[in-house]
Design a protein around this motif. Structure first.
Motif, PDB file in Angstrom:
ATOM      1  N   MET A 158       7.737  34.781 -41.913  1.00 13.78           N
ATOM      2  CA  MET A 158       8.608  34.359 -43.118  1.00 13.78           C
ATOM      3  C   MET A 158      10.018  34.838 -42.440  1.00 13.78           C
ATOM      4  O   MET A 158      10.440  36.279 -41.611  1.00 13.78           O
ATOM      5  CB  MET A 158       8.414  34.686 -44.183  1.00 13.78           C
ATOM      6  N   PHE A 214      12.000  36.091 -48.407  1.00  7.57           N
ATOM      7  CA  PHE A 214      11.544  34.998 -48.635  1.00  7.57           C
ATOM      8  C   PHE A 214      10.317  36.482 -48.825  1.00  7.57           C
ATOM      9  O   PHE A 214       9.380  35.927 -49.819  1.00  7.57           O
ATOM     10  CB  PHE A 214      10.889  34.400 -47.710  1.00  7.57           C
ATOM     11  N   THR A 215      10.065  37.470 -47.511  1.00 10.63           N
ATOM     12  CA  THR A 215       9.106  38.276 -48.043  1.00 10.63           C
ATOM     13  C   THR A 215       8.895  38.897 -49.074  1.00 10.63           C
ATOM     14  O   THR A 215       8.266  39.414 -49.614  1.00 10.63           O
ATOM     15  CB  THR A 215       8.380  39.003 -46.692  1.00 10.63           C
ATOM     16  N   GLY A 250      10.323  39.986 -43.509  1.00 10.11           N
ATOM     17  CA  GLY A 250      10.883  38.685 -42.701  1.00 10.11           C
ATOM     18  C   GLY A 250      12.108  39.144 -41.905  1.00 10.11           C
ATOM     19  O   GLY A 250      12.743  40.419 -42.342  1.00 10.11           O
TER      20      GLY A 250
END
Length: 178
Positions: free
Chosen positions: A24, A28-29, A63
């Motif tokens: 990702m 987003f992580t 990410g």
């Protein structure tokens, strides 16, 4: 979605730390880790440089960065690095697995879930040649994309291929609970 079927089924007294590499991008992580933490008994967080690996905690690789397990001041910690992408992946599971080659863990359980490509296979092969590992792959019929588990199986590295709903139980069986 596969992680939402596995991580919430882990017990909070899991007798090992768990590190996840999810392909990702930046930003987003952290959202993924927070969502999994809300759903789970185990503590889930986005990995930060210097995090001490703690049993019962799940660390999600950040990410846009690489993640390694390193020894600092006699303790194994996570190192979040700016290393370049490998095979266009950042984070890359092979880099994480390779970092475990010099660890002092007696046993390492590797899990490969649905995903495109072969990430993880090279690192697991290197670990398999030097360390005591147990490898769980996600069975084809429950994968959205069977690339990464297929590569693992074709390389002869999987100790078992399981439907997604059985993966958490296999992790618990292999690492135990305190």
């Amino acid at each position: 979605k596969a992680l939402q079927q596995v991580v919430p089924r882990l017990q909070k007294n899991l007798d090992a730390p768990m590190v996840i590499v999810q392909h990702m991008p930046v930003g987003f992580t952290e959202t993924l880790a927070n969502r999994l933490n809300e759903l789970s008994e185990v503590t889930v967080k986005e990995a930060a440089d210097g995090d001490v690996l703690t049993k019962g905690t799940v660390y999600v690789a950040k990410g846009g960065s690489q993640l390694r397990v390193v020894k600092r001041n006699g303790t194994f910690v996570l190192a979040v690095t700016d290393e370049p992408a490998r095979n266009a992946l950042r984070p890359c599971a092979d880099i994480l697995y390779e970092s475990l080659l010099e660890s002092e863990y007696d046993d390492i359980t590797c899990v490969v879930l649905t995903g495109m490509g072969r990430d993880g296979t090279v690192g697991i092969k290197q670990l398999n040649d030097k360390r005591n590992i147990y490898v769980i792959g996600q069975e084809a019929s429950t994968c959205t994309v069977y690339g990464m588990p297929r590569a693992l199986q074709e390389a002869g590295l999987a100790d078992e291929m399981l439907p997604l709903e059985e993966v958490a139980g296999a992790i618990i069986e292999n690492v135990g609970v305190r």
